[in-house]
Design an enzyme around this catalytic site. Structure first.
Site, short mmCIF file in Angstrom:
data_model
loop_
_atom_site.label_atom_id
_atom_site.label_comp_id
_atom_site.label_asym_id
_atom_site.label_seq_id
_atom_site.Cartn_x
_atom_site.Cartn_y
_atom_site.Cartn_z
N ARG A 75 0.89 -1.37 -0.20
CA ARG A 75 0.00 0.01 0.03
C ARG A 75 0.85 1.20 -0.09
O ARG A 75 0.28 2.45 -0.45
CB ARG A 75 -1.00 -0.04 1.17
CG ARG A 75 -2.34 -0.93 1.33
CD ARG A 75 -2.85 -1.11 2.49
NE ARG A 75 -2.17 -1.66 3.34
CZ ARG A 75 -2.81 -2.01 4.66
NH1 ARG A 75 -4.15 -1.70 4.68
NH2 ARG A 75 -2.23 -2.78 5.45
N LYS B 77 -15.73 6.89 -2.95
CA LYS B 77 -15.37 6.99 -1.60
C LYS B 77 -14.41 7.91 -1.48
O LYS B 77 -13.50 8.51 -2.40
CB LYS B 77 -14.85 5.67 -1.07
CG LYS B 77 -13.56 5.25 -1.44
CD LYS B 77 -12.90 3.84 -0.94
CE LYS B 77 -11.56 3.44 -1.54
NZ LYS B 77 -10.98 2.22 -0.86
#
Length: 323
Positions: A103, A201
């Site tokens: 990530r 989102k």
């Protein structure tokens, strides 16, 4: 006087301690045994590894998954690779089904690290010649390692299971955010050219695991929605997306991901969010205990086929032509 040498290649498979069940399953698929080794921790946490057989001239494959405590298993993988290099292994392939620090593949704000690149540099410095991983968080991670990277995909495993259990004529494929729409398009094609949607989102740049699902873009009313992602950590994003889909009229929501990290309180969130089923693979150690809707599929056949193709100088591409 003449000399003769045995130049036959020798495949040797090594397992870290993070996920021995997966390594054993891969060995069983290949019809070989794991190379015996001694691995232990000193009282202060230092890791020691020694192989019980000669590795000289071998084509070595090190399998190490990275669940919590992630940093310990990364370090163990590096030490295992270093031991193989110093033992004169001919080629060392690091098989990291779940690539650690994936990530952190770019800087969001100033003065941040690119930790996924750092991991690649560490693997190379330790002596890895090649990396195999499954469903990297972003494709660009392949370029962080200055050597071959085989980026495998679990999509065929997951979609085959979905097609065996759910009618594809009412499926809609849903991406949890705009960034994974390209992947969702491949899933939609594999699931009979199913319609596509995504959840809009917003993500916090300053707080880890902090996202807010806002609305659905696309028609999901009355559909069996396959909500996909590469990994699920605490489950907040996916659980929020399930609720948004339900509010938009979805009939069912099936969650599918490759890497089930499932840090607390993921199990509680995903069990109570209203999802019909949560499908993942065993790239990380999994247990269905305490779950009412978790299904775990084996990634071992894919890894075994990948190892076989690499060892035989075959084509790894043929293993993910559908993905």
């Amino acid at each position: 006087m003449t000399w003769t040498t045995d130049n036959q290649k020798n495949l040797m498979l090594f397992s870290g301690r993070a996920h021995p069940d997966l390594a054993q399953a891969v060995a069983d698929e290949l019809g070989i045994t794991l190379t015996p080794q001694t691995a232990r921790n000193f009282a202060n946490g230092e890791i020691f590894v020694r192989y019980e057989e000669s590795v000289r001239g071998s084509d070595a494959f090190v399998i190490q998954s990275c669940p919590a405590p992630l940093n310990e298993w990364v370090m163990e993988a590096l030490i295992m690779i270093d031991a193989l290099k110093r033992g004169s292994a001919k080629r060392i392939t690091a098989i990291l089904p779940f690539y650690p620090y994936a990530r952190q593949d770019k800087k969001h704000l100033g003065r941040e690290p690119i930790s996924a690149r750092l991991v690649a540099d560490l693997l190379q410095a330790a002596g890895a010649d090649r990396i195999v991983s499954v469903d990297l968080h972003t494709d660009q991670i392949q370029g962080f390692f200055d050597g071959p990277v085989d980026h495998m995909h679990a999509q065929p495993i997951l979609t085959d299971y979905i097609k065996s259990k759910y009618a594809t004529d009412n499926i809609a494929v849903v991406s949890p955010d705009a960034g994974r729409v390209k992947v969702a398009e491949k899933w939609a094609h594999d699931l009979g050219d199913a319609p596509l949607a995504f959840v809009h989102k917003t993500r916090s740049n300053t707080e880890a695991n902090k996202t807010v699902s806002n609305r659905v873009v696309g028609d999901v009313e009355g559909k069996d929605c396959v909500l996909l992602d590469d990994m699920i950590d605490t489950g907040g994003t996916i659980a929020g997306a399930v609720r948004v889909l339900k509010d938009a009229g979805a009939k069912k929501v099936i969650i599918a991901c490759t890497h089930g990290v499932f840090s607390d309180p993921a199990r509680e969130r995903l069990s109570e969010c209203g999802a019909e089923e949560v499908i993942t693979t065993d790239t990380l150690p999994q247990s269905t205990e305490g779950w009412s809707n978790l299904t775990v599929l084996s990634i071992a056949p894919l890894l075994a086929q990948t190892i076989h193709e690499i060892f035989e100088n075959g084509s790894v591409t043929t293993l993910f032509d559908r993905a």
